[in-house]
Design a protein around this motif. Structure first.
Motif, PDB file in Angstrom:
ATOM      1  N   PHE A  73      -4.751  -6.986 -11.574  1.00 40.41           N
ATOM      2  CA  PHE A  73      -3.329  -7.159 -11.890  1.00 40.41           C
ATOM      3  C   PHE A  73      -2.962  -8.624 -11.705  1.00 40.41           C
ATOM      4  O   PHE A  73      -3.083  -9.141 -10.586  1.00 40.41           O
ATOM      5  N   PHE A 110      -0.924 -10.353  -8.503  1.00 39.00           N
ATOM      6  CA  PHE A 110      -1.118  -9.622  -7.254  1.00 39.00           C
ATOM      7  C   PHE A 110      -2.586  -9.522  -6.816  1.00 39.00           C
ATOM      8  O   PHE A 110      -2.867  -9.387  -5.643  1.00 39.00           O
ATOM      9  N   VAL A 123      -7.355  -4.119  -7.495  1.00 38.42           N
ATOM     10  CA  VAL A 123      -7.408  -2.903  -6.693  1.00 38.42           C
ATOM     11  C   VAL A 123      -8.674  -2.143  -7.090  1.00 38.42           C
ATOM     12  O   VAL A 123      -9.000  -2.047  -8.278  1.00 38.42           O
ATOM     13  N   ILE A 125       5.432  -2.778 -15.647  1.00 35.13           N
ATOM     14  CA  ILE A 125       3.969  -2.918 -15.504  1.00 35.13           C
ATOM     15  C   ILE A 125       3.653  -3.870 -14.342  1.00 35.13           C
ATOM     16  O   ILE A 125       2.797  -3.591 -13.500  1.00 35.13           O
ATOM     17  N   GLY A 178       1.919  -2.814 -10.872  1.00 34.92           N
ATOM     18  CA  GLY A 178       0.706  -3.523 -10.450  1.00 34.92           C
ATOM     19  C   GLY A 178       0.837  -4.005  -9.014  1.00 34.92           C
ATOM     20  O   GLY A 178      -0.094  -3.895  -8.217  1.00 34.92           O
ATOM     21  N   GLY A 179       2.026  -4.530  -8.706  1.00 32.52           N
ATOM     22  CA  GLY A 179       2.294  -5.019  -7.351  1.00 32.52           C
ATOM     23  C   GLY A 179       2.183  -3.903  -6.333  1.00 32.52           C
ATOM     24  O   GLY A 179       1.553  -4.065  -5.274  1.00 32.52           O
ATOM     25  N   LEU A 220       0.507  -1.113  -6.647  1.00 34.76           N
ATOM     26  CA  LEU A 220      -0.901  -0.683  -6.550  1.00 34.76           C
ATOM     27  C   LEU A 220      -1.726  -1.614  -5.667  1.00 34.76           C
ATOM     28  O   LEU A 220      -2.483  -1.165  -4.804  1.00 34.76           O
ATOM     29  N   VAL A 221      -1.569  -2.910  -5.905  1.00 32.88           N
ATOM     30  CA  VAL A 221      -2.410  -3.885  -5.202  1.00 32.88           C
ATOM     31  C   VAL A 221      -1.968  -4.084  -3.753  1.00 32.88           C
ATOM     32  O   VAL A 221      -2.792  -4.061  -2.840  1.00 32.88           O
ATOM     33  N   LEU A 250      -1.305   0.133  -2.146  1.00 33.39           N
ATOM     34  CA  LEU A 250      -2.408   1.083  -2.292  1.00 33.39           C
ATOM     35  C   LEU A 250      -3.782   0.434  -2.091  1.00 33.39           C
ATOM     36  O   LEU A 250      -4.712   1.060  -1.580  1.00 33.39           O
ATOM     37  N   GLY A 251      -3.886  -0.843  -2.496  1.00 32.11           N
ATOM     38  CA  GLY A 251      -5.171  -1.556  -2.433  1.00 32.11           C
ATOM     39  C   GLY A 251      -5.830  -1.518  -1.069  1.00 32.11           C
ATOM     40  O   GLY A 251      -6.987  -1.111  -0.937  1.00 32.11           O
ATOM     41  N   LEU A 286     -15.463   7.840  -1.541  1.00 26.75           N
ATOM     42  CA  LEU A 286     -15.125   8.769  -2.625  1.00 26.75           C
ATOM     43  C   LEU A 286     -13.711   9.330  -2.434  1.00 26.75           C
ATOM     44  O   LEU A 286     -12.899   9.344  -3.370  1.00 26.75           O
ATOM     45  N   SER A 340     -11.123   6.710  -3.057  1.00 24.63           N
ATOM     46  CA  SER A 340     -10.999   6.466  -4.497  1.00 24.63           C
ATOM     47  C   SER A 340     -10.195   7.579  -5.181  1.00 24.63           C
ATOM     48  O   SER A 340      -9.326   7.302  -6.023  1.00 24.63           O
ATOM     49  N   ILE A 341     -10.488   8.825  -4.792  1.00 25.77           N
ATOM     50  CA  ILE A 341      -9.760   9.958  -5.390  1.00 25.77           C
ATOM     51  C   ILE A 341      -8.277   9.884  -5.024  1.00 25.77           C
ATOM     52  O   ILE A 341      -7.401  10.078  -5.872  1.00 25.77           O
ATOM     53  N   LYS A 343      -6.536   7.195  -4.252  1.00 30.47           N
ATOM     54  CA  LYS A 343      -5.926   6.097  -4.997  1.00 30.47           C
ATOM     55  C   LYS A 343      -5.698   6.492  -6.458  1.00 30.47           C
ATOM     56  O   LYS A 343      -4.682   6.141  -7.065  1.00 30.47           O
ATOM     57  N   ALA A 344      -6.669   7.224  -7.001  1.00 31.76           N
ATOM     58  CA  ALA A 344      -6.550   7.653  -8.406  1.00 31.76           C
ATOM     59  C   ALA A 344      -5.346   8.570  -8.582  1.00 31.76           C
ATOM     60  O   ALA A 344      -4.574   8.424  -9.537  1.00 31.76           O
ATOM     61  N   ALA A 382      -2.208   6.519  -8.372  1.00 28.84           N
ATOM     62  CA  ALA A 382      -2.065   5.705  -9.588  1.00 28.84           C
ATOM     63  C   ALA A 382      -1.577   6.557 -10.754  1.00 28.84           C
ATOM     64  O   ALA A 382      -0.702   6.135 -11.527  1.00 28.84           O
TER      65      ALA A 382
END
Lengths: 330, 76
Positions: free
Chosen positions: A126, A129, A132, B16, B20-21, B23-24, B27-28, B41, B44-45, B47-48, B51
């Motif tokens: 992104f 930012f 991820v 968008i 993105g902000g 998420l990163v 959530l990142g 795993l 990742s699930i 986070k998915a 998202a």
């Protein structure tokens, strides 16, 4: 970087002239076989040949194989195969009318070369930012990206010159963004897409001599999606494509299901006496980008095309600003 | 109408960037631990799922915005 200039020039020239010189022969070939459809937006009974996909994919493949000769990158092979698979799926639909689900589902398989060659990074980037890490979701993104970009470009292919003209703007915006992000090898790989679209636009612009068909639109959209994933510019690519995304979004949100245009009974637009286009009041017809543009009043096909190009340029600028964000704000 | 369409594109772009902000920045860095080999795993699930939920929220906001921006035009 200077060593990339010669491959860049050669591939761009080859991409442009392959389409420029093969398309007239393709038009004659299609005319002989009477592979033509009525241009519904013309007053007289005008028949236009289709599909132009074979000359588009020829331009893509020849130029990308030349680049592969110089750079020997698996990324290029993945883009060639993905674009070719998207073209084949479109060609099947050009020759035999398939159901509404055929293209979205079949295009999922066109993404397989990207996974097979492993030419992707599962970190979603992104601008501004950072990244991820979403490996599970990213595989899903790869699978659906080609389907989304292919069908999105196909859905905007509604007026003379719009799909190819739109691709010129979107793909060059993506190339500029890749340059800003200093991903120079992917700039080279992406440039032929713009030059192929530019050469095809000469024959596709109003009044069209040839339509790209599903094969042409899906080849362009498939290659665009593959560049977005492999070039690690998924978000920027989506931004450059926003007018076409809006078109698909409006269509799906009004129809509430995936359906082929030819299966829809309600007409979103109709012709005035002087053969301009105007929005209908038909509640069963889908809301589309063209219908929204026409909501203020009737416009000619040329005026609508230019409005879509202005929207594409606006989105392209936003995509470039997005690529510039880390430099501007960090 | 043209201004409405340009505004709609601009709002989509802003959403968008904000998405993105989220998420990163939020959530990142998140990670699940205590499940051994399944940690990455499960992370990742999770986070998915978040998202995908964010995308659904994005679509819902856009639907509302579409009706608001084009309320005069959409009388179809």
């Amino acid at each position: 970087m200077t060593e990339l200039i010669i491959p860049a020039i050669i591939s761009c020239v080859v991409a442009f002239f392959t389409v420029f010189f093969t398309t007239p022969y393709l038009i004659k070939f299609l005319q002989k076989r009477n592979l033509a459809v009525k241009d519904v937006n013309k007053k007289d009974h005008v028949m236009i040949v289709r599909p132009g996909g074979p000359s588009i994919i020829a331009g893509i493949m020849v130029s990308e194989f030349i680049l592969y000769g110089f750079l020997q990158m698996n990324e290029i092979l993945a883009i060639i195969i993905t674009s070719f698979l998207a073209f084949l799926i479109g060609y099947v639909d050009d020759r035999k009318v398939m159901g509404g689900w055929f293209k979205p589902i079949a295009l999922i398989f066109a993404a397989a070369p990207i996974i097979f060659f492993g030419v992707y990074d599962s970190n979603l980037s992104f601008p501004l930012f950072g990244t991820v890490q979403i490996p599970v979701l990213y595989l899903g993104l790869i699978i659906f990206m080609i389907s989304i970009t292919g069908n999105t470009i196909n859905s905007i292919d509604v007026l003379n010159g719009v799909a190819s003209g739109f691709m010129i703007i979107a793909s060059f915006s993506l190339s500029i963004s890749l340059f800003i992000l200093q991903n120079y090898e992917m700039v080279l790989v992406s440039l032929p897409l713009g030059f192929v679209s530019l050469a095809f636009y000469k024959y596709h612009k109003l009044p069209s001599k040839i339509f790209p068909g599903d094969s042409g639109a899906l080849a362009l959209g498939g290659m665009y999606g593959a560049i977005a994933i492999i070039g690690h510019v998924e978000i920027i690519a989506a931004i450059a494509l926003l007018p076409a995304v809006i078109n698909s979004f409006l269509f799906l949100s009004s129809m509430k299901r995936i359906v082929e245009h030819r299966q829809i009974k309600g007409k979103p637009v109709e012709h005035t006496e002087d053969f301009k286009l105007r929005a209908t009041k038909d509640k069963t017809a889908p809301i589309t980008l063209v219908r929204l543009i026409l909501a203020a009043g009737p416009l000619s096909e040329k005026q609508i095309g230019y409005t879509i190009f202005k929207l594409a340029i606006f989105s392209g600028i936003l995509a470039i600003i997005t690529a510039l964000m880390p430099r501007l704000f960090i | 109408m043209k201004i409405g369409l340009f505004s709609f594109i601009f709002v989509m772009w802003v959403l968008i960037i904000i998405g993105g902000g989220i998420l990163v920045m939020i959530l990142g860095p998140f990670s699940i631990s205590g499940y051994g080999d399944f940690d990455s795993l499960l992370t990742s699930i999770f986070k998915a799922i978040i998202a995908i939920l964010l995308i659904i929220v994005w679509i819902l906001i856009l639907s509302k915005l579409k009706n608001w921006i084009f309320k005069k035009e959409i009388k179809f």
